[in-house]
Write a protein that holds these residues in place. Structure first.
Motif, mmCIF file in Angstrom:
data_model
loop_
_atom_site.group_PDB
_atom_site.id
_atom_site.type_symbol
_atom_site.label_atom_id
_atom_site.label_comp_id
_atom_site.label_asym_id
_atom_site.label_seq_id
_atom_site.Cartn_x
_atom_site.Cartn_y
_atom_site.Cartn_z
ATOM 1 N N MET A 1 0.850 -1.178 0.000
ATOM 2 C CA MET A 1 0.000 0.000 0.000
ATOM 3 C C MET A 1 0.887 1.229 0.000
ATOM 4 O O MET A 1 1.988 1.194 0.498
ATOM 5 C CB MET A 1 -0.870 -0.057 1.244
ATOM 6 N N PHE A 2 0.390 2.306 -0.526
ATOM 7 C CA PHE A 2 1.152 3.550 -0.548
ATOM 8 C C PHE A 2 1.003 4.256 0.790
ATOM 9 O O PHE A 2 -0.060 4.265 1.384
ATOM 10 C CB PHE A 2 0.618 4.482 -1.648
ATOM 11 N N VAL A 3 2.063 4.850 1.253
ATOM 12 C CA VAL A 3 2.052 5.610 2.494
ATOM 13 C C VAL A 3 2.619 6.988 2.205
ATOM 14 O O VAL A 3 3.628 7.113 1.523
ATOM 15 C CB VAL A 3 2.898 4.907 3.583
ATOM 16 N N ALA B 1 1.014 -9.088 -3.418
ATOM 17 C CA ALA B 1 0.531 -8.834 -4.781
ATOM 18 C C ALA B 1 -0.949 -9.179 -4.899
ATOM 19 O O ALA B 1 -1.720 -8.457 -5.535
ATOM 20 C CB ALA B 1 1.356 -9.624 -5.789
ATOM 21 N N GLU B 2 -1.373 -10.284 -4.272
ATOM 22 C CA GLU B 2 -2.785 -10.665 -4.285
ATOM 23 C C GLU B 2 -3.644 -9.611 -3.592
ATOM 24 O O GLU B 2 -4.737 -9.287 -4.045
ATOM 25 C CB GLU B 2 -2.981 -12.027 -3.620
ATOM 26 N N MET C 1 -6.680 -7.202 -5.183
ATOM 27 C CA MET C 1 -8.015 -7.000 -4.604
ATOM 28 C C MET C 1 -8.295 -5.514 -4.449
ATOM 29 O O MET C 1 -9.407 -5.057 -4.733
ATOM 30 C CB MET C 1 -8.134 -7.712 -3.257
ATOM 31 N N ASN C 2 -7.310 -4.733 -4.017
ATOM 32 C CA ASN C 2 -7.504 -3.291 -3.868
ATOM 33 C C ASN C 2 -7.783 -2.628 -5.210
ATOM 34 O O ASN C 2 -8.620 -1.732 -5.298
ATOM 35 C CB ASN C 2 -6.279 -2.651 -3.206
ATOM 36 N N ALA D 1 -6.323 3.161 -8.845
ATOM 37 C CA ALA D 1 -6.207 1.794 -9.366
ATOM 38 C C ALA D 1 -5.033 1.696 -10.340
ATOM 39 O O ALA D 1 -4.242 0.742 -10.281
ATOM 40 C CB ALA D 1 -7.503 1.372 -10.052
ATOM 41 N N GLN D 2 -4.909 2.687 -11.199
ATOM 42 C CA GLN D 2 -3.814 2.661 -12.170
ATOM 43 C C GLN D 2 -2.457 2.769 -11.480
ATOM 44 O O GLN D 2 -1.517 2.045 -11.812
ATOM 45 C CB GLN D 2 -3.970 3.776 -13.191
#
Length: 151
Positions: free
Chosen positions: A1-3, A119-120, A124-125, A100-101
Motif C-alpha cells: 500500500m502507498f504511504v 501482490a494478491e 483485490m484493492n 487503481a492505475q
C-alpha cells in the motif's frame, strides 16, 4: 500500500469545461500516496482517469447540456459539506480510477510467499478502486449499482 512520506507539488488538471478541473493536491490529500510518485506521473494518472470517466458519462453530459446545464456544478443536486454531491461523486470516480492505475503500475513483486500474498492483496484493492469508480459513475447517472455477469 502507498504511504504518504513525501510531498509532490500541486498541479491542476484542466478538464473539458463541463466537468471540473482537478488538483493533484486534492488527489494526494484523499489517497494514501508515497513521495516516490512524481507530479508528472500523478497528472498522467489523473488525465487518464478523467478521460475514462468523461467517456463513461458522455451521453449523460450531453443530456444535461440539452437540459440547459452547462457544467456539472449547475446540475441540480443535493449539497454535502458545501459541495455538490455530483462533484463529490465525480472526484470519487476519477480518483478511484487513478489510484487503481497507480497501484497497478507501482506494486512490488518478489519470489517469496509474502511477496505473492502482498501482490494478491494489491490486486483485490485495484478491483475495489475500480468498483468504487463504477459505483460513483452509476450514482451520478442515477442508475443502479448492480453489476451482473453471466458465467
Amino acid at each position: 500500500m502507498f504511504v504518504a512520506t513525501g510531498h509532490t507539488a500541486a498541479h491542476q488538471v484542466n478538464n473539458n469545461g463541463f466537468f471540473p478541473d482537478l488538483s493533484s493536491d486534492d488527489f494526494i490529500k484523499t489517497q494514501k500516496l508515497d513521495g516516490i510518485i512524481s507530479g508528472d506521473r500523478l497528472v498522467f494518472a489523473l488525465t487518464l482517469a478523467i478521460s475514462q470517466v468523461n467517456t463513461a458519462l458522455m451521453d449523460w453530459q450531453l443530456s444535461q447540456q440539452r437540459d440547459g446545464y452547462m457544467s456539472l456544478n449547475a446540475v441540480p443536486s443535493s449539497s454535502i459539506n458545501n459541495q455538490s454531491r455530483l462533484i463529490a461523486l465525480y472526484k470519487q470516480a476519477v480518483f478511484s480510477f487513478a489510484k487503481a492505475q497507480l497501484v497497478e503500475h507501482y506494486r512490488d513483486f518478489d519470489t517469496t510467499a509474502l511477496g505473492n500474498k502482498k501482490a494478491e492483496m494489491l490486486d483485490m484493492n485495484i478491483d475495489i478502486y475500480r468498483r468504487d469508480a463504477n459505483w460513483a459513475i452509476a450514482d451520478i447517472q442515477g442508475k443502479s449499482r448492480a453489476i451482473v455477469e453471466l458465467i
